[in-house]
Design a protein around this motif. Structure first.
Motif, mmCIF file in Angstrom:
data_model
loop_
_atom_site.group_PDB
_atom_site.id
_atom_site.type_symbol
_atom_site.label_atom_id
_atom_site.label_comp_id
_atom_site.label_asym_id
_atom_site.label_seq_id
_atom_site.Cartn_x
_atom_site.Cartn_y
_atom_site.Cartn_z
ATOM 1 N N ARG A 3 0.833 -1.206 0.000
ATOM 2 C CA ARG A 3 0.000 0.000 0.000
ATOM 3 C C ARG A 3 0.870 1.259 0.000
ATOM 4 N N ASP A 4 1.913 1.257 0.824
ATOM 5 C CA ASP A 4 2.772 2.433 0.965
ATOM 6 C C ASP A 4 3.940 2.419 -0.019
ATOM 7 N N GLN A 5 3.951 1.457 -0.910
ATOM 8 C CA GLN A 5 4.920 1.343 -2.000
ATOM 9 C C GLN A 5 6.370 1.306 -1.518
ATOM 10 N N GLU A 39 -7.959 4.526 -0.957
ATOM 11 C CA GLU A 39 -7.441 4.528 -2.323
ATOM 12 C C GLU A 39 -6.918 3.142 -2.719
ATOM 13 N N TYR A 40 -6.191 2.488 -1.828
ATOM 14 C CA TYR A 40 -5.587 1.188 -2.126
ATOM 15 C C TYR A 40 -6.646 0.118 -2.349
ATOM 16 N N PHE A 41 -7.717 0.168 -1.545
ATOM 17 C CA PHE A 41 -8.744 -0.874 -1.630
ATOM 18 C C PHE A 41 -9.924 -0.480 -2.502
ATOM 19 N N LYS A 42 -9.828 0.663 -3.191
ATOM 20 C CA LYS A 42 -10.896 1.099 -4.081
ATOM 21 C C LYS A 42 -11.028 0.090 -5.219
ATOM 22 N N PRO A 43 -12.269 -0.321 -5.528
ATOM 23 C CA PRO A 43 -12.447 -1.275 -6.639
ATOM 24 C C PRO A 43 -11.902 -0.676 -7.933
ATOM 25 N N LYS A 44 -11.169 -1.473 -8.657
ATOM 26 C CA LYS A 44 -10.612 -1.043 -9.934
ATOM 27 C C LYS A 44 -11.661 -1.241 -11.025
#
Length: 128
Positions: free
Chosen positions: A32-34, A119-124
């Motif tokens: 998540r934090d890259q 943002e990380y878990f937002k559905p693509k």
């Protein structure tokens, strides 16, 4: 003297038991934090390699191993936070803005992590 096989310890350097939830979430947080220090990037724009998955709120103070309480920090930020916590303080030693000589104000880190999770878990969305 006979050598014995020792099982790898589940204890961190702070003598706190490392839970399965922490191990699982640590890998998610690293992605998540890259792999960069959230604090250095958000305050200064610098990309600094993160080495430690840290609890925003210390487990000894009621923090959990939940994704909303974990973030990646570089060694310097983690050391600063840990030293202050061990002295009964919260937060970090300030980062000084070299242009002005003034400390850079800290952010609401819980809010920052909440937004990063959203943002990380937002559905693509996919298009064909």
């Amino acid at each position: 003297m006979a050598m014995t096989n020792r099982k790898q310890s589940n204890w961190s350097s702070s003598k706190r038991k490392v839970t399965a939830a922490y191990r699982k979430n640590r890998d998610i947080v690293r992605n998540r934090d890259q792999g960069i220090c959230v604090r250095c990037f958000m305050l200064t724009g610098r990309i600094v390699l993160a080495s430690d998955c840290d609890h925003l709120q210390n487990v000894n103070s009621g923090g959990t191993d939940d994704l909303s309480n974990l973030w990646m920090l570089c060694k310097d930020c983690h050391r600063s936070k840990t030293q202050r916590e061990s002295n009964g303080l919260i937060g970090f030693d300030p980062i000084i803005d070299y242009d002005t000589g003034w400390p850079i104000p800290e952010m609401d880190w819980k809010q920052v992590i909440s937004e990063r999770n959203r943002e990380y878990f937002k559905p693509k969305s996919f298009s064909l």
